[in-house]
Design a protein around this motif. Sequence first.
Motif, PDB file in Angstrom:
ATOM      1  N   GLN A 179      10.896 -30.974  -5.364  1.00 34.83           N
ATOM      2  CA  GLN A 179       9.880 -31.463  -4.446  1.00 34.83           C
ATOM      3  C   GLN A 179      10.393 -31.497  -3.007  1.00 34.83           C
ATOM      4  N   SER A 180      11.588 -32.019  -2.828  1.00 32.81           N
ATOM      5  CA  SER A 180      12.152 -32.117  -1.483  1.00 32.81           C
ATOM      6  C   SER A 180      12.370 -30.735  -0.877  1.00 32.81           C
ATOM      7  N   LEU A 181      12.904 -29.815  -1.661  1.00 33.24           N
ATOM      8  CA  LEU A 181      13.179 -28.471  -1.152  1.00 33.24           C
ATOM      9  C   LEU A 181      11.901 -27.682  -0.884  1.00 33.24           C
ATOM     10  N   LEU A 182      10.869 -27.908  -1.689  1.00 31.84           N
ATOM     11  CA  LEU A 182       9.579 -27.270  -1.402  1.00 31.84           C
ATOM     12  C   LEU A 182       9.039 -27.756  -0.060  1.00 31.84           C
ATOM     13  N   ARG A 183       9.169 -29.041   0.200  1.00 29.79           N
ATOM     14  CA  ARG A 183       8.722 -29.573   1.492  1.00 29.79           C
ATOM     15  C   ARG A 183       9.491 -28.919   2.635  1.00 29.79           C
ATOM     16  N   TYR A 184      10.788 -28.727   2.427  1.00 36.18           N
ATOM     17  CA  TYR A 184      11.607 -28.091   3.463  1.00 36.18           C
ATOM     18  C   TYR A 184      11.149 -26.659   3.739  1.00 36.18           C
ATOM     19  N   VAL A 185      10.994 -25.869   2.679  1.00 38.06           N
ATOM     20  CA  VAL A 185      10.634 -24.458   2.864  1.00 38.06           C
ATOM     21  C   VAL A 185       9.246 -24.313   3.470  1.00 38.06           C
ATOM     22  N   TRP A 186       8.338 -25.216   3.108  1.00 40.96           N
ATOM     23  CA  TRP A 186       6.974 -25.194   3.639  1.00 40.96           C
ATOM     24  C   TRP A 186       6.860 -25.946   4.975  1.00 40.96           C
ATOM     25  N   GLN A 210       3.466 -35.897   0.448  1.00 42.43           N
ATOM     26  CA  GLN A 210       4.006 -36.568  -0.731  1.00 42.43           C
ATOM     27  C   GLN A 210       3.659 -35.795  -1.994  1.00 42.43           C
ATOM     28  N   LEU A 211       2.408 -35.340  -2.090  1.00 45.70           N
ATOM     29  CA  LEU A 211       1.985 -34.602  -3.281  1.00 45.70           C
ATOM     30  C   LEU A 211       2.343 -33.125  -3.114  1.00 45.70           C
ATOM     31  N   THR A 212       3.586 -32.835  -3.408  1.00 48.27           N
ATOM     32  CA  THR A 212       4.117 -31.473  -3.367  1.00 48.27           C
ATOM     33  C   THR A 212       4.870 -31.265  -4.666  1.00 48.27           C
ATOM     34  N   ILE A 213       4.421 -30.320  -5.473  1.00 52.06           N
ATOM     35  CA  ILE A 213       4.992 -30.132  -6.807  1.00 52.06           C
ATOM     36  C   ILE A 213       5.074 -28.645  -7.130  1.00 52.06           C
ATOM     37  N   ALA A 214       5.638 -28.362  -8.297  1.00 52.93           N
ATOM     38  CA  ALA A 214       5.572 -27.015  -8.868  1.00 52.93           C
ATOM     39  C   ALA A 214       4.638 -27.056 -10.072  1.00 52.93           C
ATOM     40  N   VAL A 215       3.611 -26.243 -10.036  1.00 51.36           N
ATOM     41  CA  VAL A 215       2.679 -26.139 -11.158  1.00 51.36           C
ATOM     42  C   VAL A 215       3.318 -25.296 -12.254  1.00 51.36           C
ATOM     43  N   SER A 216       3.197 -25.747 -13.487  1.00 51.26           N
ATOM     44  CA  SER A 216       3.733 -24.985 -14.622  1.00 51.26           C
ATOM     45  C   SER A 216       2.778 -23.843 -14.952  1.00 51.26           C
ATOM     46  N   VAL A 235       8.171 -15.644   5.450  1.00 51.42           N
ATOM     47  CA  VAL A 235       7.349 -15.583   6.660  1.00 51.42           C
ATOM     48  C   VAL A 235       7.278 -16.997   7.242  1.00 51.42           C
ATOM     49  N   PRO A 236       7.406 -17.164   8.555  1.00 49.22           N
ATOM     50  CA  PRO A 236       7.318 -18.506   9.124  1.00 49.22           C
ATOM     51  C   PRO A 236       6.068 -19.258   8.680  1.00 49.22           C
ATOM     52  N   LEU A 237       6.280 -20.478   8.194  1.00 43.20           N
ATOM     53  CA  LEU A 237       5.200 -21.338   7.729  1.00 43.20           C
ATOM     54  C   LEU A 237       5.496 -22.764   8.183  1.00 43.20           C
ATOM     55  N   TYR A 238       4.551 -23.369   8.889  1.00 46.88           N
ATOM     56  CA  TYR A 238       4.695 -24.740   9.364  1.00 46.88           C
ATOM     57  C   TYR A 238       3.426 -25.505   8.958  1.00 46.88           C
ATOM     58  N   LEU A 239       3.375 -25.921   7.694  1.00 42.51           N
ATOM     59  CA  LEU A 239       2.137 -26.488   7.173  1.00 42.51           C
ATOM     60  C   LEU A 239       1.681 -27.713   7.961  1.00 42.51           C
ATOM     61  N   ASP A 240       2.590 -28.619   8.261  1.00 38.77           N
ATOM     62  CA  ASP A 240       2.185 -29.828   8.979  1.00 38.77           C
ATOM     63  C   ASP A 240       1.772 -29.520  10.411  1.00 38.77           C
ATOM     64  N   VAL A 254      16.051 -21.783   6.122  1.00 32.95           N
ATOM     65  CA  VAL A 254      14.769 -21.094   5.982  1.00 32.95           C
ATOM     66  C   VAL A 254      14.468 -20.215   7.187  1.00 32.95           C
ATOM     67  N   GLU A 255      14.863 -20.660   8.386  1.00 32.29           N
ATOM     68  CA  GLU A 255      14.616 -19.843   9.572  1.00 32.29           C
ATOM     69  C   GLU A 255      15.437 -18.547   9.524  1.00 32.29           C
ATOM     70  N   ASN A 256      16.615 -18.595   8.903  1.00 33.54           N
ATOM     71  CA  ASN A 256      17.422 -17.387   8.744  1.00 33.54           C
ATOM     72  C   ASN A 256      16.821 -16.463   7.690  1.00 33.54           C
ATOM     73  N   SER A 257      16.226 -17.049   6.668  1.00 33.10           N
ATOM     74  CA  SER A 257      15.533 -16.248   5.667  1.00 33.10           C
ATOM     75  C   SER A 257      14.356 -15.526   6.290  1.00 33.10           C
ATOM     76  N   TRP A 258      13.576 -16.223   7.120  1.00 33.37           N
ATOM     77  CA  TRP A 258      12.467 -15.572   7.828  1.00 33.37           C
ATOM     78  C   TRP A 258      12.976 -14.408   8.680  1.00 33.37           C
ATOM     79  N   GLU A 259      14.067 -14.650   9.386  1.00 35.17           N
ATOM     80  CA  GLU A 259      14.615 -13.626  10.280  1.00 35.17           C
ATOM     81  C   GLU A 259      15.117 -12.420   9.495  1.00 35.17           C
ATOM     82  N   ARG A 260      15.765 -12.683   8.358  1.00 35.75           N
ATOM     83  CA  ARG A 260      16.257 -11.585   7.512  1.00 35.75           C
ATOM     84  C   ARG A 260      15.104 -10.729   7.014  1.00 35.75           C
TER      85      ARG A 260
END
Length: 383
Positions: free
Chosen positions: A61-68, A73-79, A191-196, A281-287
């Motif tokens: 959950q924490s890492l998904l918030r970081y990448v996005w 609070q409601l950030t999950i992985a759907v099965s 790809v750069p994503l800034y949800l908030d 994540v910013e380096n991943s976008w750049e790569r």
Amino acid sequence: MTQTLSTKNANKLQLSPLNIPKRLLLGPGPSNIHPDILKAMNTPPVGHLDPAFLTLMDEIQSLLRYVWQTENQLTIAVSGTGSAAMEATIANSVEPGDVVLVGVVGYFGNRLVDMAGRYGADVRTITKPWGQVFSLDELQSAIATHRPTIVALVHAETSTGARQPLEGVSELCREHGSLLLVDSVTSMGGVPLYLDEWGVDLAYSCSQKGLGCPPGASPFTMSPRAVEKLQKRQTKVANWYLDMNLLSKYWGKERTYHHTAPINLYYALRESLRLIAEEGVENSWERHQKNAEYLWQGLEDLGMTLHVEKQYRLPTLTTVRIPEGIDGKTVAREMLLEDNLEVGGGLGELGGKVWRIGLMGYNSRKENVDRLLEVLKKKIKKV
């Protein structure tokens, strides 16, 4: 007396141990998987309510918030695959009669239309030719006309390789009380994503593209505004399996049993997110951007034409027009069977007109581009 029934053996296959060809997967997904992720998948499973696994869920959950780039609070992985996460956004946000405005510029916009209709939405659409994107003026006009409850846009249209700019869209939605729903299946991680910052209320993705993970554990998030709508529903969420009222209790403090999670897929997702965080994540976008531009130049050097205008191209998925006189489907099949290299064909309006080339996650590397260009050059010269 117990009756003994005869056993049917028609489908009893005598098989050798599994032996799958090693392919370089440069299509629209899935992509090849980082060795560390494969190693993580081979970790013995624990129970889905084991304290060690619950800790891993928190890490996801924490890492998904970081990448996005969100604090939702409601950030999950759907099965389930990305399509399950897509349906989860519709199932939880749409009530019968809600006006849902969908931007359709490709195959997956049409899928959102289909899903929303199945949940009783009053679906409206705004369309453009496949490969183009909407301007803010076009979106403003459509939102003002339809005054939708939800505006649904595909950030990264997998069928066309086009990136829909999202900056400024949420302000248009707020003027009319609309929620902004975004498909980030082919953009998350690459790809750069800034949800908030961009005011996105609902988003979903998949694990097998920019995250470089096997399919089956799909990111999903809802903003506080979207959660408020969920809590005020007059009707039950029509899909039990994807109901966030229930799932949030499994992923939240209650830890209430909901379903048996795909343990080893979550191991893989956690590891893939860890690798992105390690890279930054910013380096991943750049790569991804750097390797995509290298691909674009190489394709143009071969005399090929790219389908999407450069400023709107996805660095994760490139559509290139199939040259005149070439049977794209036949060439793609030859590449797969003779060169162990996969590229995708066109969908819908672009069927038979383009190849779709993915550079996502672990596959976004210069050596993979060189390999693809080498094979393509030989195939084109044959004609």
